[in-house]
Enzyme design. Structure first.
Site, mmCIF file in Angstrom:
data_model
loop_
_atom_site.group_PDB
_atom_site.id
_atom_site.type_symbol
_atom_site.label_atom_id
_atom_site.label_comp_id
_atom_site.label_asym_id
_atom_site.label_seq_id
_atom_site.Cartn_x
_atom_site.Cartn_y
_atom_site.Cartn_z
ATOM 1 N N LYS A 201 0.827 -1.200 0.000
ATOM 2 C CA LYS A 201 0.000 0.000 0.000
ATOM 3 C C LYS A 201 0.867 1.259 0.000
ATOM 4 O O LYS A 201 0.637 2.202 -0.760
ATOM 5 C CB LYS A 201 -0.916 -0.019 1.222
ATOM 6 C CG LYS A 201 -1.617 1.293 1.530
ATOM 7 C CD LYS A 201 -2.617 1.676 0.477
ATOM 8 C CE LYS A 201 -3.424 2.886 0.917
ATOM 9 N NZ LYS A 201 -4.358 3.351 -0.104
ATOM 10 N N CYS A 255 -3.730 9.917 0.875
ATOM 11 C CA CYS A 255 -2.955 8.737 0.455
ATOM 12 C C CYS A 255 -1.589 9.163 -0.073
ATOM 13 O O CYS A 255 -0.580 8.985 0.582
ATOM 14 C CB CYS A 255 -3.718 7.942 -0.605
ATOM 15 S SG CYS A 255 -5.145 7.054 0.044
#
Length: 401
Positions: A201, A255
């Site tokens: 991720k 993010c």
């Protein structure tokens, strides 16, 4: 199967709705009573096309109910924020707090999954907490990590069709998590261990941050060289193995603007390019601030009055209402703070109000402004005509001039 989603934000709520739509009985938990109230009324508290209709359906059929406290379920998903403390040091206290909330409810055979972006080792850390508090569950529950990878504005499609990486603390945990996600994910479910899934991720978004940093750095070089960066990138991308991204006023969102710090905080000596990319993308916002301030000063010197300025966009990317880590919002705030008594109109067509900024309609602001600063490439802005009678600072490629 009954699943508890801890956190009903930009990822938790859509995932809960999609799961409920595919037959999973969902209990959603959020510490904000207003979010709980809106959810149970079938009203979406975020902007996501098509999602509210789906929410109304699953609430109406009793497949999703929200509350401020968890209840006994078969699977528990941690979808809470992971902010920073100090100098970009990841703070997993929200994940830990959510974990401790469900600790008394866990029973043999349950599935526990972290979806929150987390430093490497967080899943094992939470497993240690669970087993230290509930030692009788050791080896009898399933613990895994499965990060989301969706694009705001296209979440319904991507939650179902995108591949997912799933890493358990052991093989049975990976199997159990894959069994759950198989109920609604049509993309491939890739098996790994929890540490690799956590790093995957972080790696995905750090890679994108580095690519954006190249484009942003190139835009500043081209400004100095008197070259149209938009045309340059268009030409360079004619090369069959070159794919340069479009520059902007920085990098935002929870993010790409955040995840690289999870790596640099843990591996400061090794993560050199990743760290430098963060510096470049942060600097691009400051560079934009200086360009706006200089344009305002030049206008005042030339016209003997202060300019009317339109700051176009607050969201971190086009056509959404998400202002988290937004470079546009930072630029607007910095310009307003440094230019007292300036006539600055703030535009964000995807929200109706803001607790700090007084918002102006985009067409009105464009008409009234002497200086127009494009910060976010919303579709509405692309309908505006070029005006030679205005000073236009296009940091996001509305006109590509």
């Amino acid at each position: 199967m009954k699943a508890c989603f801890m956190g009903l934000g930009y990822i938790g709520l859509p995932t809960a709705i999609i799961a409920a739509k595919h037959g999973v009985k969902v209990h959603g938990v959020d510490i904000n009573p207003r979010v709980v109230e809106l959810t149970n009324a079938g009203h979406l508290h975020i902007i996501e096309p098509g999602m509210e209709e789906m929410l109304k359906e699953v609430v109406r059929f009793g497949m999703l109910h929200a509350a401020t406290e968890p209840e006994v379920c078969d699977a528990y998903f941690m979808v809470v924020p992971t902010p920073f403390k100090g100098d970009h040091e990841p703070d997993v206290s929200y994940v830990e707090s959510a974990t401790r909330m469900v600790l008394p409810l866990l029973k043999e055979g349950d599935l526990y999954v972290i979806e929150s972006t987390s430093p490497v080792g967080t899943t094992e850390q939470m497993a240690d907490i669970i087993y230290s508090e509930r030692p009788e569950l050791k080896g009898k529950i399933y613990i895994a990590y499965c990060p989301e990878r969706v694009l705001p504005g296209n979440v319904i499609y991507e939650l179902v069709h995108n591949d997912r990486v799933i890493g358990g603390i052991d093989e049975p945990s990976t199997d159990k998590a894959i069994e759950f996600y198989s109920q609604f994910v049509q993309g491939t479910l890739h098996r790994t261990n929890c540490r690799t899934a956590e790093m995957c991720k972080l790696t995905e978004n750090s890679s994108r941050d580095v690519q954006i940093a190249f484009a942003n750095e190139l835009s500043m070089v081209c400004e100095r060289a008197g070259i149209n960066v938009w045309r340059l990138i268009e030409l360079a991308n004619k090369h069959p193995r070159v794919n340069i991204l479009q520059p902007g006023c920085g990098v935002g969102g929870h993010c790409i603007a955040v995840d690289p710090y999870f790596i640099t905080a843990a591996f400061p000596k090794e993560a050199q390019i990743i760290g430098k990319a963060r510096e470049i993308n942060n600097y691009k916002s400051e560079w934009c601030v200086e360009r706006v301030k200089n344009a305002m000063l030049r206008f005042e010197l030339d016209n003997k009055r202060k300019p009317h300025v339109a700051m176009m966009g607050l969201a971190f990317k086009p056509n959404i209402d998400d202002l988290r880590e937004s470079p546009a919002k930072h630029i607007v705030t910095s310009v307003m703070q440094s230019c007292n008594n300036a006539d600055i109109m703030v535009v964000e067509p995807n929200i109706t109000e803001h607790k700090v900024f007084k918002l102006t309609d985009y067409a009105t602001a464009y008409e009234q402004a002497d200086i127009v600063v494009f910060l976010t490439a919303h579709d509405q802005f692309k309908t505006l005509p070029w005006r030679d009678d205005k000073v236009i600072l296009d940091f996001c490629g509305i006109f590509k001039r």
